[in-house]
Design a protein around this motif. Structure first.
Motif, PDB file in Angstrom:
ATOM      1  N   PHE A  53       0.863  -1.186   0.000  1.00 33.95           N
ATOM      2  CA  PHE A  53       0.000   0.000   0.000  1.00 33.95           C
ATOM      3  C   PHE A  53       0.902   1.240   0.000  1.00 33.95           C
ATOM      4  CE2 PHE A  53      -3.709  -2.331   2.335  1.00 33.95           C
ATOM      5  CZ  PHE A  53      -3.953  -3.051   1.176  1.00 33.95           C
ATOM      6  N   PRO A  55       1.738   3.708   2.037  1.00 28.70           N
ATOM      7  CA  PRO A  55       2.735   4.047   3.077  1.00 28.70           C
ATOM      8  C   PRO A  55       4.020   3.232   2.950  1.00 28.70           C
ATOM      9  CG  PRO A  55       0.564   3.714   4.052  1.00 28.70           C
ATOM     10  CD  PRO A  55       0.453   3.275   2.612  1.00 28.70           C
ATOM     11  N   ASN A 115      -1.626  10.499   6.968  1.00 35.85           N
ATOM     12  CA  ASN A 115      -0.766  10.583   8.149  1.00 35.85           C
ATOM     13  C   ASN A 115       0.280  11.693   8.020  1.00 35.85           C
ATOM     14  OD1 ASN A 115       1.157   9.587   6.396  1.00 35.85           O
ATOM     15  ND2 ASN A 115       1.290   7.570   7.336  1.00 35.85           N
ATOM     16  N   THR A 186      -8.098  -1.667   2.036  1.00 34.16           N
ATOM     17  CA  THR A 186      -7.682  -0.280   1.812  1.00 34.16           C
ATOM     18  C   THR A 186      -6.598   0.106   2.810  1.00 34.16           C
ATOM     19  OG1 THR A 186      -9.487   0.357   3.262  1.00 34.16           O
ATOM     20  CG2 THR A 186      -9.903   0.487   0.903  1.00 34.16           C
ATOM     21  N   ALA A 187      -5.835   1.128   2.481  1.00 31.28           N
ATOM     22  CA  ALA A 187      -4.757   1.555   3.369  1.00 31.28           C
ATOM     23  C   ALA A 187      -5.318   1.925   4.743  1.00 31.28           C
ATOM     24  CB  ALA A 187      -4.014   2.735   2.757  1.00 31.28           C
ATOM     25  N   CYS A 188      -6.428   2.651   4.769  1.00 28.15           N
ATOM     26  CA  CYS A 188      -7.032   3.019   6.049  1.00 28.15           C
ATOM     27  C   CYS A 188      -8.228   2.106   6.321  1.00 28.15           C
ATOM     28  CB  CYS A 188      -7.472   4.481   6.030  1.00 28.15           C
ATOM     29  SG  CYS A 188      -8.139   4.978   7.623  1.00 28.15           S
ATOM     30  N   PRO A 189      -8.260   1.469   7.502  1.00 29.03           N
ATOM     31  CA  PRO A 189      -9.358   0.542   7.804  1.00 29.03           C
ATOM     32  C   PRO A 189     -10.740   1.214   7.848  1.00 29.03           C
ATOM     33  CG  PRO A 189      -7.548   0.253   9.347  1.00 29.03           C
ATOM     34  CD  PRO A 189      -7.247   1.495   8.570  1.00 29.03           C
TER      35      PRO A 189
ATOM     36  N   PHE B  80       1.238   1.024  12.959  1.00 29.95           N
ATOM     37  CA  PHE B  80      -0.120   1.208  12.438  1.00 29.95           C
ATOM     38  C   PHE B  80      -0.927   2.107  13.369  1.00 29.95           C
ATOM     39  CE2 PHE B  80      -4.505  -0.316  13.162  1.00 29.95           C
ATOM     40  CZ  PHE B  80      -5.087   0.313  12.076  1.00 29.95           C
ATOM     41  N   SER B  83       0.132   5.734  12.703  1.00 30.18           N
ATOM     42  CA  SER B  83      -0.183   6.358  11.407  1.00 30.18           C
ATOM     43  C   SER B  83      -1.632   6.146  10.983  1.00 30.18           C
ATOM     44  CB  SER B  83       0.722   5.789  10.325  1.00 30.18           C
ATOM     45  OG  SER B  83       0.330   4.468  10.011  1.00 30.18           O
ATOM     46  N   GLY B  84      -2.267   5.077  11.483  1.00 34.42           N
ATOM     47  CA  GLY B  84      -3.636   4.784  11.066  1.00 34.42           C
ATOM     48  C   GLY B  84      -3.713   4.141   9.693  1.00 34.42           C
ATOM     49  N   LEU B  85      -2.554   3.842   9.101  1.00 34.67           N
ATOM     50  CA  LEU B  85      -2.567   3.271   7.752  1.00 34.67           C
ATOM     51  C   LEU B  85      -1.860   1.910   7.719  1.00 34.67           C
ATOM     52  CD1 LEU B  85      -1.671   6.455   5.653  1.00 34.67           C
ATOM     53  CD2 LEU B  85      -3.935   5.455   6.000  1.00 34.67           C
ATOM     54  N   MET B  86      -2.440   1.003   6.962  1.00 34.76           N
ATOM     55  CA  MET B  86      -1.867  -0.330   6.780  1.00 34.76           C
ATOM     56  C   MET B  86      -0.740  -0.255   5.749  1.00 34.76           C
ATOM     57  SD  MET B  86      -3.504  -2.351   8.649  1.00 34.76           S
ATOM     58  CE  MET B  86      -4.995  -3.192   9.127  1.00 34.76           C
TER      59      MET B  86
END
Lengths: 374, 184
Positions: A53, A55, A115, A186-189, B80, B83-86
């Protein structure tokens, strides 16, 4: 273009600034409940299987994703024509223009993830469907792909139908990251599952002027909906324009999410807004008329205008047009002005530089609204 | 009060959680809390979603969670949380157990996908099935839909044990390769 198509081909060229002359679908001022609902938008978040993803994607991975997606999007025939814009090589003015046209998000313009990481040099792009700009596909945004469809008025079902079809056409050549349990990954849950966001841009001057807006906002909060400003996440509400969208994406079908917005939430807000406008036309008529015609008068006379002032005044004029108090201005003209007064658009139409921009904006608005014989 | 973890610094981050029918209190200093990825000062989207006592489990649990690492991309659960991102699709599997309470909260109880299935995923599960299943009876999509309806009914009737069974069945039906044990 075939004869009979209702949107004329304005022959938009190959650069973002060529879009200025284009007639974008979402500002047509048409569609259901267009007195209150400016536009409907569906966004699907997708990622490619086998790639990290964003990040964790380095430059090589980003470039590979970009190439793969470009090849598939261009061969998928999703619109009569396609404009591909590499945002990492586009100028700041070009990127801002795309933001103003709602074709990309502000973070995508800057190359930033939610982020805060990233920079404007990150390989990323947007593919815009022409001639009507209904479809815009962001590549390497927070997710590898963000498919967006915008339509005028309340028309989420048609917007979703187009987004779904576009999604299928892309998936025909690309494998998505998907799990039976969590759906589209998705990158953000907060986007996982359907990856689908259904939103509407509402014009609520009645609720604002009668002081009832806070109640509606609180009700929306209670229902788990997000209320944002004109330019989405993190933007201030200006000119009584608000975006309303679902937050839940997992555990419900796309159809359920769509119906909740289209058949329950939005009709209720529209009803409240129309009720508030009735009050304005009833016991508060003189005061409402005064505000509306003063706004029109200012726009027709001002020699200097900021974006914010222009938007607030245009909001009142839009109200006057939908209430049929103003009969010599078209709804679409107000919509067009709302876009043309934005900085990047104005700079294209009337290059003036920041110092002269307020004057250029006032001139543009005055000329566009002239002929009313005020 | 001293920190439960290091026993040296003053505890400034406090949390109460319930697990296994017992109430656990956890008190951490700012530094330990940060190392475990459970600092109250995290900020960001995800922290806003976290109910006290849900993700912030007793110390051993928190320590284990923070050291969880996705073997595909190397992202740790602590990263995670910040940052809140996977980092990749594999993170969803690696952090699954820690993720569920968070998803439940973010999606009003939704923890099982019920929407669109990509054509590729649908046809590949059909192909896997075709090996031992003649083309008779309901399709996979139809069976999934029937189970989803049964799940809805069970939840409405508050028959949670039944609902849990159906959910497991749904999960395994949707992904024939998912047969592994829950805890490592």
């Amino acid at each position: 273009m075939k004869p009979g198509d209702d949107i004329p081909d304005q022959s938009a060229g190959t650069r973002p600034q060529d879009l200025c002359a284009n007639r974008t679908e979402w500002l047509r001022g048409a569609g259901g409940s267009s007195d209150v609902v400016m536009s409907s938008r569906v966004r699907l978040a997708r990622n490619l299987a086998g790639f990290p993803f964003m990040p964790k994607a380095d430059r090589t991975a980003r470039e590979q994703i970009l190439r793969l997606c470009r090849r598939q999007i261009e061969s998928a025939r999703i619109a009569p024509r396609l404009m591909w814009i590499d945002l990492h090589t586009a100028s700041k003015a070009e990127r801002n223009l795309l933001v103003e046209r709602q074709l990309i998000s502000r973070p995508h313009a800057k190359g930033r993830l939610s982020n805060g990481s990233g920079s404007s040099g990150e390989p990323r792009a947007v593919a815009v469907g022409l001639p009507d700009e209904q479809i815009a596909i962001s590549v390497n945004e927070e997710d590898h792909l963000r498919i967006q469809v915008i339509r005028s008025g309340l028309d989420l079902s048609e917007a979703y139908r187009i987004a779904d079809r576009t999604d299928d056409a892309i998936e025909a050549g690309i494998e998505y990251a998907y799990s039976p349990r969590f759906g589209y990954l998705t990158a953000c849950p907060t986007n996982v599952g359907t990856g689908a966001r259904f939103s509407v841009m509402l014009h609520l001057p009645g609720l604002v002027m009668t002081g009832e807006f806070e109640k509606v906002k609180n009700a929306a909060d209670d229902m788990g909906l997000a209320v944002r400003g004109f330019y989405g996440e993190g933007s201030e509400a200006v000119g009584d324009f608000f975006q309303l969208s679902n937050q839940v994406t997992l555990g419900r079908t796309e159809q359920q999410l769509l119906e909740e917005m289209q058949d329950e939430v939005v009709p209720r807000v529209v009803e409240y807004e129309r009720g508030a406008r009735d009050i304005l036309l009833g016991k508060r008529r003189r005061r409402a008329e005064d505000e509306i015609f003063r706004a029109l008068g200012t726009l027709r006379s001002a020699r200097l205008l900021s974006v914010e002032e222009a938007m607030n005044l245009l909001s009142r004029v839009r109200l006057g047009v939908t209430l049929r108090l103003i009969d010599d201005v078209e709804l679409e003209a107000v919509g067009r002005l709302l876009l043309m007064i934005q900085n990047a658009h104005l700079e294209q139409i009337r290059p003036a530089g920041p110092a002269e921009r307020h004057a250029a904006r006032a001139d543009l608005v005055r000329e566009a609204l002239a002929g009313g014989g005020e | 009060m001293l920190c439960d973890r290091c026993g040296e610094r003053e505890a400034t981050v406090h949390d109460t959680g319930v697990s296994g029918g017992q109430v656990h209190e956890t008190h951490l200093c700012e530094q330990c809390a940060q190392e475990l990825g459970v600092s109250a000062a995290n900020g960001g989207v995800i922290s806003g979603l976290i109910t006290p006592g849900v993700l912030f489990a007793p110390v051993q649990g928190a320590a284990r969670a923070a050291s969880l690492r996705c073997e595909h991309c190397g992202l740790t659960f602590a990263e995670f949380r910040r940052s809140g991102l996977m980092g990749c699709a594999g993170c969803y599997e690696a952090f699954e157990h820690r993720l569920i309470p968070l998803l439940e909260r973010a999606h009003e109880g939704g923890i099982q996908h019920r929407g669109k299935v990509p054509r590729r995923a649908l046809s590949s599960s059909r192909m896997r099935r075709a090996g031992h299943d003649i083309d008779e009876g309901p399709s996979l999509a139809e069976r999934i839909e029937a189970l989803r309806r049964a799940l809805d009914e069970a939840v409405r009737a508050e028959a949670y044990e039944k609902a849990a069974r159906i959910r497991d069945e749904l999960y395994h039906l949707s992904d024939p390769e998912a047969g592994r044990e829950d805890e490592p």
